[in-house]
Design a protein around this motif. Sequence first.
Motif, PDB file in Angstrom:
ATOM      1  N   UNK A 110       0.837  -1.204   0.000  1.00 37.05           N
ATOM      2  CA  UNK A 110       0.000   0.000   0.000  1.00 37.05           C
ATOM      3  C   UNK A 110       0.876   1.259   0.000  1.00 37.05           C
ATOM      4  N   UNK A 111       0.369   2.301  -0.626  1.00 39.90           N
ATOM      5  CA  UNK A 111       1.093   3.570  -0.653  1.00 39.90           C
ATOM      6  C   UNK A 111       1.046   4.216   0.727  1.00 39.90           C
ATOM      7  N   UNK A 112       2.149   4.839   1.133  1.00 43.46           N
ATOM      8  CA  UNK A 112       2.111   5.578   2.392  1.00 43.46           C
ATOM      9  C   UNK A 112       1.409   6.912   2.149  1.00 43.46           C
ATOM     10  N   UNK A 113       1.076   7.598   3.216  1.00 41.83           N
ATOM     11  CA  UNK A 113       0.291   8.830   3.110  1.00 41.83           C
ATOM     12  C   UNK A 113       1.006   9.904   2.299  1.00 41.83           C
ATOM     13  N   UNK A 114       2.312   9.996   2.452  1.00 44.39           N
ATOM     14  CA  UNK A 114       3.077  11.010   1.725  1.00 44.39           C
ATOM     15  C   UNK A 114       3.043  10.753   0.219  1.00 44.39           C
ATOM     16  N   UNK A 115       3.203   9.489  -0.178  1.00 49.48           N
ATOM     17  CA  UNK A 115       3.149   9.142  -1.599  1.00 49.48           C
ATOM     18  C   UNK A 115       1.755   9.374  -2.158  1.00 49.48           C
ATOM     19  N   UNK A 116       0.724   9.075  -1.365  1.00 50.54           N
ATOM     20  CA  UNK A 116      -0.651   9.320  -1.800  1.00 50.54           C
ATOM     21  C   UNK A 116      -0.873  10.808  -2.047  1.00 50.54           C
ATOM     22  N   UNK A 117      -0.345  11.642  -1.145  1.00 45.26           N
ATOM     23  CA  UNK A 117      -0.509  13.093  -1.292  1.00 45.26           C
ATOM     24  C   UNK A 117       0.225  13.600  -2.527  1.00 45.26           C
TER      25      UNK A 117
END
Length: 145
Positions: A110-117
């Motif tokens: 899963x993508x981490x929050x920073x990568x998602x942003x």
Amino acid sequence: MVGDNLRNIMMENKIPAKELAGKLGISPTHLSYVINNKRNPSLELMENIANILGVTMSELLKDNDGEGLKEKLPQSSLLPKEERDIARDLEKMLSNLENQEAMSFYDGEPLDEESKELLRISLENSMRLAKQMAKKKFTPNKYKK
């Protein structure tokens, strides 16, 4: 710029460029190009730099005045309806990307929050630019200001 932020973080942590390049597995010349803003680093390289230096991607991406990418997006000339359409389409895209099959190119992790942003900002910017270019290209001359 990324290079300026990287240089400052390296100076604060007293890490020489040659040592950082060795830890990253790249040549000192390549790192020098990144530090001097002559080359943009790949997302993978930026993640590795952030991990090694113990900083966030946001810290590497901040502008000289401390503003991140989101704050520096240009004000658009889009209509409120177009803004709503972009927001709706963006949410739809992001919810579809959270499906495991959609992210199979990312090794199933899963993508981490920073990568998602970062992905969200990139998609939004691309959608705005595409909408503005289409508007410019397909608006008849008599309606252009």
